[in-house]
Design a protein around this motif. Structure first.
Motif, PDB file in Angstrom:
ATOM      1  N   TYR A  19     -43.000 -10.846 -30.877  1.00  0.00           N
ATOM      2  CA  TYR A  19     -42.962 -10.606 -32.318  1.00  0.00           C
ATOM      3  C   TYR A  19     -42.387  -9.207 -32.548  1.00  0.00           C
ATOM      4  O   TYR A  19     -42.427  -8.339 -31.671  1.00  0.00           O
ATOM      5  N   PRO A  20     -41.826  -8.946 -33.716  1.00  0.00           N
ATOM      6  CA  PRO A  20     -41.049  -7.713 -33.936  1.00  0.00           C
ATOM      7  C   PRO A  20     -41.807  -6.419 -33.711  1.00  0.00           C
ATOM      8  O   PRO A  20     -41.243  -5.446 -33.224  1.00  0.00           O
ATOM      9  N   THR A  21     -43.088  -6.354 -34.078  1.00  0.00           N
ATOM     10  CA  THR A  21     -43.843  -5.099 -33.974  1.00  0.00           C
ATOM     11  C   THR A  21     -44.603  -4.977 -32.658  1.00  0.00           C
ATOM     12  O   THR A  21     -45.524  -4.173 -32.557  1.00  0.00           O
ATOM     13  N   MET A  22     -44.221  -5.729 -31.663  1.00  0.00           N
ATOM     14  CA  MET A  22     -44.939  -5.743 -30.390  1.00  0.00           C
ATOM     15  C   MET A  22     -44.787  -4.396 -29.673  1.00  0.00           C
ATOM     16  O   MET A  22     -43.677  -3.906 -29.455  1.00  0.00           O
ATOM     17  N   LEU A  23     -45.926  -3.776 -29.314  1.00  0.00           N
ATOM     18  CA  LEU A  23     -45.928  -2.480 -28.643  1.00  0.00           C
ATOM     19  C   LEU A  23     -46.339  -2.579 -27.179  1.00  0.00           C
ATOM     20  O   LEU A  23     -46.022  -1.690 -26.387  1.00  0.00           O
ATOM     21  N   GLU A  24     -47.054  -3.639 -26.799  1.00  0.00           N
ATOM     22  CA  GLU A  24     -47.495  -3.806 -25.420  1.00  0.00           C
ATOM     23  C   GLU A  24     -46.350  -4.290 -24.536  1.00  0.00           C
ATOM     24  O   GLU A  24     -45.279  -4.669 -25.018  1.00  0.00           O
ATOM     25  N   ASN A  25     -46.610  -4.312 -23.250  1.00  0.00           N
ATOM     26  CA  ASN A  25     -45.629  -4.797 -22.286  1.00  0.00           C
ATOM     27  C   ASN A  25     -45.483  -6.314 -22.431  1.00  0.00           C
ATOM     28  O   ASN A  25     -46.441  -7.049 -22.205  1.00  0.00           O
ATOM     29  N   PRO A  26     -44.295  -6.818 -22.779  1.00  0.00           N
ATOM     30  CA  PRO A  26     -44.130  -8.266 -22.947  1.00  0.00           C
ATOM     31  C   PRO A  26     -44.454  -9.053 -21.681  1.00  0.00           C
ATOM     32  O   PRO A  26     -44.964 -10.175 -21.758  1.00  0.00           O
ATOM     33  N   TYR A 142     -43.570 -24.152 -32.903  1.00  0.00           N
ATOM     34  CA  TYR A 142     -43.355 -23.572 -34.228  1.00  0.00           C
ATOM     35  C   TYR A 142     -44.005 -22.194 -34.341  1.00  0.00           C
ATOM     36  O   TYR A 142     -43.401 -21.259 -34.900  1.00  0.00           O
ATOM     37  N   THR A 143     -45.223 -22.042 -33.839  1.00  0.00           N
ATOM     38  CA  THR A 143     -45.937 -20.767 -33.952  1.00  0.00           C
ATOM     39  C   THR A 143     -45.224 -19.676 -33.168  1.00  0.00           C
ATOM     40  O   THR A 143     -45.093 -18.536 -33.647  1.00  0.00           O
ATOM     41  N   PHE A 144     -44.746 -19.988 -31.965  1.00  0.00           N
ATOM     42  CA  PHE A 144     -43.980 -19.001 -31.199  1.00  0.00           C
ATOM     43  C   PHE A 144     -42.693 -18.629 -31.939  1.00  0.00           C
ATOM     44  O   PHE A 144     -42.302 -17.459 -31.976  1.00  0.00           O
ATOM     45  N   TRP A 145     -42.032 -19.639 -32.519  1.00  0.00           N
ATOM     46  CA  TRP A 145     -40.801 -19.391 -33.271  1.00  0.00           C
ATOM     47  C   TRP A 145     -41.080 -18.518 -34.497  1.00  0.00           C
ATOM     48  O   TRP A 145     -40.343 -17.564 -34.795  1.00  0.00           O
ATOM     49  N   ALA A 146     -42.155 -18.835 -35.214  1.00  0.00           N
ATOM     50  CA  ALA A 146     -42.492 -18.077 -36.412  1.00  0.00           C
ATOM     51  C   ALA A 146     -42.906 -16.645 -36.072  1.00  0.00           C
ATOM     52  O   ALA A 146     -42.543 -15.697 -36.787  1.00  0.00           O
ATOM     53  N   ALA A 147     -43.684 -16.478 -34.994  1.00  0.00           N
ATOM     54  CA  ALA A 147     -44.099 -15.133 -34.582  1.00  0.00           C
ATOM     55  C   ALA A 147     -42.894 -14.278 -34.216  1.00  0.00           C
ATOM     56  O   ALA A 147     -42.847 -13.082 -34.526  1.00  0.00           O
TER      57      ALA A 147
END
Length: 242
Positions: A19-26, A142-147
């Protein structure tokens, strides 16, 4: 080909942000997600195995349907998951106790699901299972896409909690004052919509909010969403078929 640059969007490498505001290590979050879905997959396979035994071994069905002891055991099986949740809350970060308690929790629910299926037509069970699989996969994607596009579903929490309370009251009224086939269809339809919402809500929490130590709770939440959706569709289709 060995000189190709590293691709940050490679999912397996863990470089893509969820998601766009993700700060942790993906990469850590992707590892956590894979771990949770592995546990949920094992729970569902165990449920299918236990429920299949309950449905196909007819003495088990006869024991629960025609004896007082069977009714007592059935009540114990219904209560057991709620009892197990208490120690599971305290030991959800302690291995191997957390997996042992999760196993008891899953087996108890699996027996209840199997007994429900034992008194249902095979065609309806198959239809419910196919619909459940299709809905769960679609809503998860859908939820992964929306996030990924910045949507957040945390606002659903209070509404879903209130809807579940109404659903429980509806079920109690139905037990003591049966309202007939139409009411069962309404109940099954409403419950299906509510647990579809829970799948989106809990998947969104899996992506953004669960800590890495809460893999047991994340697994329990998603597992219950899938099982409740299946049972809701089973109720709806069984009422429509009667």
């Amino acid at each position: 080909m060995w000189n190709q640059p590293y691709r940050k969007s490679d999912v397996e490498a863990g470089g893509r942000q969820l998601y766009p505001t993700m700060l942790e290590n993906p990469q850590l979050r992707w590892s956590f997600i894979r771990k949770v879905y592995s546990i949920v997959s094992f729970q569902l396979l165990l449920t299918v195995a236990v429920a299949s035994v309950v449905v196909t071994v007819h003495p088990i069905k006869h024991f629960f349907a025609s004896t007082g002891a069977g009714l007592a055991v059935y009540i114990v099986l219904i209560i057991t998951p709620f009892i197990v949740l208490c120690p599971l809350y305290y030991y959800h970060q302690r291995h191997p106790y957390n997996y042992f308690l999760l196993g008891i929790f899953t087996v108890a629910i699996s027996f209840a699901v199997g007994l429900t299926c034992a008194f249902t037509k095979g065609r309806i069970i198959l239809e419910s299972a196919v619909l459940t699989a299709a809905v769960v996969i679609s809503l998860t994607l859908y939820t992964f896409w929306a996030a990924k596009r910045g949507h957040d579903f945390n606002f659903l929490g209070p509404f879903l909690f209130g809807a579940v309370m109404v659903l429980m009251l509806f079920a109690l009224i139905q037990i003591f004052f049966p309202l007939g086939r139409i009411s069962l269809m309404i109940y099954g339809g409403l419950a299906s919509l509510i647990f579809c919402g829970y799948i989106i809500y809990d998947t969104d929490n899996l992506i953004k909010r669960y800590s890495y130590d809460e893999y047991i709770w994340a697994s329990v939440s998603l597992y219950l969403d899938v099982i409740n959706l299946f049972l809701s569709l089973l109720t709806l289709l069984r009422a429509a078929d009667s």
